[in-house]
Structure formats: structure tokens, C-alpha cells
Scaffold this active site. Structure first.
Site, mmCIF file in Angstrom:
data_model
loop_
_atom_site.group_PDB
_atom_site.id
_atom_site.type_symbol
_atom_site.label_atom_id
_atom_site.label_comp_id
_atom_site.label_asym_id
_atom_site.label_seq_id
_atom_site.Cartn_x
_atom_site.Cartn_y
_atom_site.Cartn_z
ATOM 1 N N ARG A 56 0.853 -1.198 0.000
ATOM 2 C CA ARG A 56 0.000 0.000 0.000
ATOM 3 C C ARG A 56 0.888 1.247 0.000
ATOM 4 N NH1 ARG A 56 -1.421 1.478 4.713
ATOM 5 N NH2 ARG A 56 -2.358 -0.490 5.338
ATOM 6 N N TYR A 108 -16.025 17.741 -14.233
ATOM 7 C CA TYR A 108 -16.504 16.359 -14.390
ATOM 8 C C TYR A 108 -17.641 16.089 -13.395
ATOM 9 C CZ TYR A 108 -16.228 11.227 -14.332
ATOM 10 O OH TYR A 108 -16.514 9.897 -14.384
ATOM 11 N N LYS A 205 -8.197 7.655 -18.890
ATOM 12 C CA LYS A 205 -8.470 8.287 -20.178
ATOM 13 C C LYS A 205 -7.217 8.290 -21.061
ATOM 14 C CE LYS A 205 -12.269 8.830 -17.920
ATOM 15 N NZ LYS A 205 -12.649 10.058 -17.218
HETATM 16 C C1 PLP Z 1 -13.119 10.443 -15.962
HETATM 17 C C2 PLP Z 1 -12.731 11.737 -15.380
HETATM 18 C C3 PLP Z 1 -12.514 11.874 -14.005
HETATM 19 C C4 PLP Z 1 -12.724 10.738 -13.034
HETATM 20 O O1 PLP Z 1 -11.817 9.700 -13.251
HETATM 21 P P1 PLP Z 1 -12.119 8.161 -12.934
HETATM 22 O O2 PLP Z 1 -10.868 7.486 -13.344
HETATM 23 O O3 PLP Z 1 -13.311 7.771 -13.752
HETATM 24 O O4 PLP Z 1 -12.400 8.063 -11.478
HETATM 25 C C5 PLP Z 1 -12.115 13.110 -13.527
HETATM 26 N N1 PLP Z 1 -11.941 14.155 -14.355
HETATM 27 C C6 PLP Z 1 -12.158 14.071 -15.685
HETATM 28 C C7 PLP Z 1 -11.945 15.271 -16.546
HETATM 29 C C8 PLP Z 1 -12.556 12.857 -16.241
HETATM 30 O O5 PLP Z 1 -12.786 12.783 -17.553
#
Ligand code: PLP
Length: 392
Positions: A56, A108, A205
Site C-alpha cells: 500500500r 466532471y 483516459k
Molecule cells: C473520468 C474523469 C474523471 C474521473 O476519473 P475516474 O478514473 O473515472 O475516477 C475526472 N476528471 C475528468 C476530466 C474525467 O474525464
């Protein structure tokens, strides 16, 4: 927490993407960082260890990812998390009950939900402002304000925040300035060089880019924040597993080349969509008629592959989203494959409708994540879907 080396920080971006934070493995010379699939490490004696005690706290695969992304953002300190929201959650835990945060109104949906449904109950307060206007940010500062949190370009309205201008306001009032850099990536925008103290990502992403893991990362230039973030990362424990770190690390190697293609195809499709008879409005920072085009050119070195378009009605949006064959109907973004989504019912369903409408996020809005397929195929796919919708 892991620190990127000064040598890594001096490299140019594409070289960093491939090499930063990754030395050949010591026993075998393996060029790829191994997946250290372990929870603990054998200690040679009481109180003696090799820097690794429990996974961790630290894992070598995670270390490599943290160093790599820290170098890309111009770090030096990187922290990996189990999701983008876990990264945001940890950053908000830098604050204490009674503190006030100024947040972009078009962040978001999950970020908005985390702030209003979790942290408000724990005693933080939030003011959501249109951060396109730095004066509106300055006007929202109160004595309890400790942090400014922005996302630029924003999702899905593609609004920009002038990072240098907001950075000056943050510095003047001694506020933490946090930027969600998920959309632009460090290839096109480096918030830490424009006055931000913390840059964070959903690695789910573009950084991973292959839609095969969920993760987040936080990078900071400040040693004092790094120390506290390392404490929180270990104390709350929302860390990613080694295999997900390895996938993200494999993704960042091709980040620079992928972003060039997302950007080239994004520009091409945005310009074409702007003249399409079935499209009422296109939101893309790289279009000269985007109200903040000049700022986009100044603070970003590319515009990427995220495009939003208004097709005029919820019914037409439904037909478009259900008729594309290459663009897959799914949440998320930033992968090599193209995706299409309907923010009002999908990613932004948790944002109150009145707030959505006020910012132009209508039920007729469709969001595209343009992948790296041949742009002619993508264009033909959108064209047939838009024609079907226009016939309604
Ligand atoms: C998807 C996203 C998040 C959240 O991320 P996760 O990996 O889904 O928890 C935060 N900010 C933006 C701009 C995103 O596109």
C-alpha cells in the site's frame, strides 16, 4: 510518493514518455518494468529493508508510473491512485472542516458529486463559478477559501480557464491551485508551469489510452504538499494494483504520438461538423470561432480529440448516438477507439438539470471522443448517423 529524477525532468516530452522513471530491472536487465505482483517484501533483519515494506505504501511498478507521469507534468512528485476520483478525493483531504473551495461550475460530473454529496457533509464548502472569467474567481474568494479547483478544457462544454491568470489570483491569496489536466494531457498543456500547485488526471483516459484500466494520478511541485499527499495516499490507501500501473505505464509510452493523431483528427472533424446541416453548434477549442480560441492557442500546444456538438433535440441526439457504427456508445474517453456519449443522461446525469441547461449542456448535446482510426471512416460514420437524425 515517488520523485522524478532531475535527469528525467530535463528530457523532451516524447523521450520522457518512453523512458522517464524506468531503468532496466536489476536482476535480469528486463527493459520493461516488471509487474511486482506482491503485497509485502521480505526484510533481511528487524528494522532493515530495501525501501519497500508493504505494497500500500510502495510498489516498484507504481513507483515507475509515478516517476513517469511526474516527469511528463514537470513534477517532480507523483502519486498514483485507484481512480481519477480517488486522486481528487485525496487532494480534497489536504483541507480541513471549515475550509472553502472555489470550483469550476463545469467540472466532471463525478467531481461535482464528490464535492457536494461527500465533502460538504464533512464540513467543506464549495462555490461553483464560471472560471472562464478570472474576475469571477477573484470575487468568490472569502476568508475561509483555501483552494481553487479547475478543469480546462471542461467536460463537455470545452470552456477554458486562463491558468496563468487564475494562478496569479491563487498566489495573491495563498490558495492551493489544482488543475484537472485529463482532457489536454501534459502533451498539450502543463498547468504546473502556469502557476498550478497540483495537476491531476484520470489515467483511465488518455494517459492509459487503451480503455483497459481505471486509475488516477496527482503531481505536485511542492515538497510540503508531496509530504502530506504521501501520508494521505498511504493512510487512506486508494492505491492502484501493480498490473493497472503497468498498463498505464505502457500507455504513457505512446501518449505523445497518440495525442498528435487525436488532435489531427479532432481538428479535421470539428471543422467539417461546423458546416454540417444537421449540426446546430460545435464546441471545440481549436475552432477559430470558439470564444476562447486565442487563449487556447496561448496556453495549449494542441486541442485534442474531444468535440461536443448540439444536434438540436434529445430525440436527434438519441438517433445519432444509437446510429454510429465505429463510434461506440459508451461512457469514458481518451482511448484509441472512438466513443460517442450523451452527457445529459450519461456522464453528467448527476449534475442538476437547471445547472446543466444554464451552461448550454442541453439534452441535444452529443460528445465525441475521437480515436486514432482513419479520419475518413470516422467522418463517413458520423455523416450517416447525422443524416438519419436529420430525417426525423
Ligand atoms: C473520468 C474523469 C474523471 C474521473 O476519473 P475516474 O478514473 O473515472 O475516477 C475526472 N476528471 C475528468 C476530466 C474525467 O474525464
Amino acid at each position: 510518493m515517488t520523485r522524478a529524477s532531475d535527469d528525467d525532468l530535463r528530457l523532451r516530452l516524447s523521450t520522457k514518455a518512453v523512458h522517464a522513471g524506468q531503468a532496466p530491472e536489476e536482476t535480469t536487465g528486463a527493459i520493461m518494468t516488471p509487474i511486482f505482483q506482491t503485497s509485502t517484501y521480505v526484510q533481511p533483519g528487524l528494522g532493515r529493508h530495501k525501501g519497500f515494506e508493504y505494497a500500500r505504501t510502495r510498489n516498484p511498478t507504481r513507483d515507475a508510473l509515478e516517476r513517469n507521469v511526474a516527469a511528463l507534468e514537470g513534477g517532480p512528485h507523483g502519486f498514483a491512485f485507484a481512480s481519477g476520483l480517488a486522486a481528487t478525493d485525496t487532494v480534497l483531504k489536504l483541507l480541513s472542516a471549515g475550509d472553502h473551495v472555489i470550483c469550476g461550475e463545469n467540472v466532471y460530473g463525478g467531481t461535482h458529486r464528490l464535492m457536494t454529496h461527500v465533502f460538504e457533509r464533512l464540513g467543506l464548502s464549495f462555490t461553483f463559478v464560471d472560471t472562464r472569467d478570472p474576475a469571477a474567481v477573484a470575487a468568490a474568494v472569502i476568508s475561509a477559501t483555501r483552494m481553487i479547483f479547475v478543469e480546462t478544457p471542461s467536460n463537455p462544454m470545452m470552456r477554458l480557464t486562463d491558468l496563468a491568470a487564475v494562478g496569479r489570483i491563487a498566489a495573491q491569496h495563498e490558495l492551493l491551485f489544482v488543475v484537472d489536466n485529463t482532457f489536454a494531457t501534459p502533451v498539450f498543456q502543463r498547468p504546473l508551469e502556469l502557476g498550478a500547485n497540483i495537476s491531476l488526471h484520470s489515467t483511465t483516459k488518455y494517459l492509459n489510452g487503451h480503455s483497459d484500466m481505471v486509475g488516477g494520478v496527482v503531481v505536485t511541485t511542492r515538497d510540503d504538499l508531496a509530504e502530506r499527499l504521501a501520508f494521505l495516499q498511504n493512510a487512506a490507501g486508494a492505491v492502484p494494483g501493480p498490473f493497472d500501473c503497468w498498463l498505464a505505464l505502457r500507455g504513457t509510452k505512446t501518449l505523445a504520438v497518440r495525442m498528435r493523431q487525436h488532435d489531427a483528427s479532432g481538428r479535421c472533424l470539428a471543422e467539417w461538423l461546423r458546416h454540417h446541416p444537421a449540426v446546430e453548434r460545435v464546441y471545440y477549442p481549436g475552432l477559430p470561432d470558439h470564444p476562447q480560441y486565442e487563449l487556447a492557442c496561448r496556453q495549449m500546444s494542441g486541442f485534442g480529440g474531444m468535440i461536443s456538438l448540439d444536434v438540436g433535440s434529445p430525440e436527434r441526439a438519441r438517433v445519432v448516438a444509437e446510429s454510429t457504427r465505429i463510434f461506440a456508445l459508451a461512457e469514458s474517453l481518451g482511448g484509441v477507439e472512438s466513443l460517442i456519449g450523451h452527457p445529459a443522461s450519461m456522464t453528467h446525469a448527476s449534475v442538476p438539470k437547471a445547472m446543466r441547461e444554464a451552461m448550454g449542456l442541453t439534452d441535444g448535446l452529443v460528445r465525441l471522443s475521437v480515436g486514432i482510426e482513419d479520419v475518413e471512416d470516422l467522418q463517413a460514420d458520423l455523416d450517416q448517423a447525422l443524416k438519419k437524425a436529420a430525417a426525423r
